[in-house]
Design an enzyme around this catalytic site. Sequence first.
Site, PDB file in Angstrom:
ATOM      1  N   GLU A   1       0.949  -1.207  -0.033  1.00 11.03           N
ATOM      2  CA  GLU A   1      -0.089  -0.055  -0.044  1.00 11.03           C
ATOM      3  C   GLU A   1       0.910   1.157  -0.008  1.00 11.03           C
ATOM      4  O   GLU A   1       1.668   1.429   0.844  1.00 11.03           O
ATOM      5  CB  GLU A   1      -1.120   0.066   1.026  1.00 11.03           C
ATOM      6  CG  GLU A   1      -1.910   1.355   1.042  1.00 11.03           C
ATOM      7  CD  GLU A   1      -2.891   1.373   2.089  1.00 11.03           C
ATOM      8  OE1 GLU A   1      -3.231   0.459   2.807  1.00 11.03           O
ATOM      9  OE2 GLU A   1      -3.656   2.388   2.066  1.00 11.03           O
TER      10      GLU A   1
ATOM     11  N   GLU B   1       4.985   5.038   3.635  1.00  5.65           N
ATOM     12  CA  GLU B   1       4.331   6.408   4.072  1.00  5.65           C
ATOM     13  C   GLU B   1       5.475   7.228   4.726  1.00  5.65           C
ATOM     14  O   GLU B   1       5.957   6.613   5.703  1.00  5.65           O
ATOM     15  CB  GLU B   1       3.348   5.866   5.076  1.00  5.65           C
ATOM     16  CG  GLU B   1       2.455   7.052   5.744  1.00  5.65           C
ATOM     17  CD  GLU B   1       2.030   8.175   4.585  1.00  5.65           C
ATOM     18  OE1 GLU B   1       2.502   9.210   4.735  1.00  5.65           O
ATOM     19  OE2 GLU B   1       1.028   7.911   3.972  1.00  5.65           O
TER      20      GLU B   1
ATOM     21  N   ASP C   1       9.833   7.843   0.162  1.00 12.02           N
ATOM     22  CA  ASP C   1       9.185   8.116  -0.918  1.00 12.02           C
ATOM     23  C   ASP C   1       8.929   6.856  -1.572  1.00 12.02           C
ATOM     24  O   ASP C   1       9.855   5.955  -1.874  1.00 12.02           O
ATOM     25  CB  ASP C   1      10.162   9.168  -1.794  1.00 12.02           C
ATOM     26  CG  ASP C   1       9.553   9.500  -3.123  1.00 12.02           C
ATOM     27  OD1 ASP C   1       8.529   8.885  -3.544  1.00 12.02           O
ATOM     28  OD2 ASP C   1      10.187  10.225  -3.942  1.00 12.02           O
TER      29      ASP C   1
ATOM     30  N   ASP D   1      -2.722  12.070  -2.506  1.00 13.15           N
ATOM     31  CA  ASP D   1      -2.479  13.501  -2.879  1.00 13.15           C
ATOM     32  C   ASP D   1      -2.804  14.048  -4.252  1.00 13.15           C
ATOM     33  O   ASP D   1      -2.021  13.577  -5.091  1.00 13.15           O
ATOM     34  CB  ASP D   1      -1.304  13.909  -2.240  1.00 13.15           C
ATOM     35  CG  ASP D   1      -0.936  13.930  -0.686  1.00 13.15           C
ATOM     36  OD1 ASP D   1      -2.095  13.892   0.168  1.00 13.15           O
ATOM     37  OD2 ASP D   1       0.216  13.798  -0.177  1.00 13.15           O
TER      38      ASP D   1
HETATM   39  C1  LIG Z   1      -4.539  11.848   1.105  1.00 10.28           C
HETATM   40  S1  LIG Z   1      -3.601  10.780   2.204  1.00 10.28           S
HETATM   41  C2  LIG Z   1      -4.513   9.220   1.798  1.00 10.28           C
HETATM   42  C3  LIG Z   1      -4.200   8.105   3.144  1.00 10.28           C
HETATM   43  C4  LIG Z   1      -4.730   6.963   2.905  1.00 10.28           C
HETATM   44  N1  LIG Z   1      -4.524   6.370   1.833  1.00 10.28           N
HETATM   45  C5  LIG Z   1      -6.222   7.135   2.995  1.00 10.28           C
HETATM   46  O1  LIG Z   1      -6.961   6.621   2.038  1.00 10.28           O
HETATM   47  O2  LIG Z   1      -6.597   7.300   4.306  1.00 10.28           O
HETATM   48  C6  LIG Z   1      -2.264  10.553   0.976  1.00 10.28           C
HETATM   49  C7  LIG Z   1      -1.038   9.939   1.620  1.00 10.28           C
HETATM   50  O3  LIG Z   1      -0.025   9.685   0.745  1.00 10.28           O
HETATM   51  C8  LIG Z   1       1.156   9.937   1.603  1.00 10.28           C
HETATM   52  N2  LIG Z   1       2.334  10.258   0.389  1.00 10.28           N
HETATM   53  C9  LIG Z   1       2.474  11.418  -0.041  1.00 10.28           C
HETATM   54  N3  LIG Z   1       3.729  11.312  -0.780  1.00 10.28           N
HETATM   55  C10 LIG Z   1       4.217  10.012  -1.073  1.00 10.28           C
HETATM   56  C11 LIG Z   1       5.202   9.500  -1.594  1.00 10.28           C
HETATM   57  N4  LIG Z   1       5.838  10.138  -2.387  1.00 10.28           N
HETATM   58  N5  LIG Z   1       5.177   8.213  -1.207  1.00 10.28           N
HETATM   59  C12 LIG Z   1       4.504   7.603  -0.258  1.00 10.28           C
HETATM   60  N6  LIG Z   1       3.431   8.026   0.154  1.00 10.28           N
HETATM   61  C13 LIG Z   1       3.278   9.157  -0.140  1.00 10.28           C
HETATM   62  C14 LIG Z   1       0.877  10.971   2.349  1.00 10.28           C
HETATM   63  O4  LIG Z   1       1.935  11.378   3.446  1.00 10.28           O
HETATM   64  C15 LIG Z   1      -0.456  10.786   2.642  1.00 10.28           C
HETATM   65  O5  LIG Z   1      -0.538  10.231   3.931  1.00 10.28           O
END
Ligand SMILES: C[S@@+](CC[C@H](N)C(=O)[O-])C[C@H]1O[C@@H](n2cnc3c(N)ncnc32)[C@H](O)[C@@H]1O
Length: 239
Positions: free
Chosen positions: A68, A93, A120, A142
């Site tokens: 995930e 994450e 990342d 995001d």
């Molecule tokens: C809008 S949140 C959604 C979280 C979760 N999937 C949910 O549905 O509740 C997007 C998540 O992606 C993570 N994220 C952002 N850039 C990322 C990256 N380059 N690699 C991994 N995760 C990332 C953010 O920290 C954030 O927790």
Amino acid sequence: MTYQNALNNFKMAQHHRKIWGRKIARPLKINQKRLLEEELPSLQLHVDFGKTLNLKELMPGFEGYTLEIGFGGGEHLAWRAQQSPAQAFIGCEPFITGVAGLLGYIEDAELENVRVVIDDARVLLQSLPDAVLDRIFILFPDPWHKKRHHKRRIVSDETIADLSRVLKVGGELVMATDIQDYADWMQDVLSKCPEFLPDQHGRESVYQRPEHWYITRYEQKGINAGRQASYLAYKKQSF
Ligand SMILES: C[S@@+](CC[C@H](N)C(=O)[O-])C[C@H]1O[C@@H](n2cnc3c(N)ncnc32)[C@H](O)[C@@H]1O
């Protein structure tokens, strides 16, 4: 690794990699710090440019491997891991508060089949061997609304080659978003990859929440705000 080390590593990762956004929502609570100090060291997988992450050696004996990306608070990942103890789950994450959340679920449910990457996802994807994953979830990533920020989107023409490479034939890429522009963008990216076939056909069906689905906090916020989500699942074919 202490909580402070985890944070320093994240700052380095943020500097050298492509992570935008927040790392901590508010000061960590005592229990969150404890989880990061006590539980994280044995559950964290480290990735780096040019190094292969051999999942099958690091998590041996599982029937399959699910990733995930951007697990947020970790509730979906923990739910999946609890449902399928014979499967291994890797969560990626960079948001430390979210990592602490996942560690809490792992501790409470005594999960043995979850590992975490605080980095990342692009670096993780580059580090994974070919055809190792059965499923990848990218839920409510995001959206990066502004056009000049679109290149930050985790589903993109740049990342799709790695997303495809690390999936087995027959493996699934499952995505959801409640931002229409991002849903269109995801479909556009995937339409250029003939090895991916949509599980559902037709524009309308993307709005149907799949069965056996866990509504995350982000999804719930969208529902409360009256947003309509799209659910996109693609299967990788041999090509
Ligand atoms: C809008 S949140 C959604 C979280 C979760 N999937 C949910 O549905 O509740 C997007 C998540 O992606 C993570 N994220 C952002 N850039 C990322 C990256 N380059 N690699 C991994 N995760 C990332 C953010 O920290 C954030 O927790």
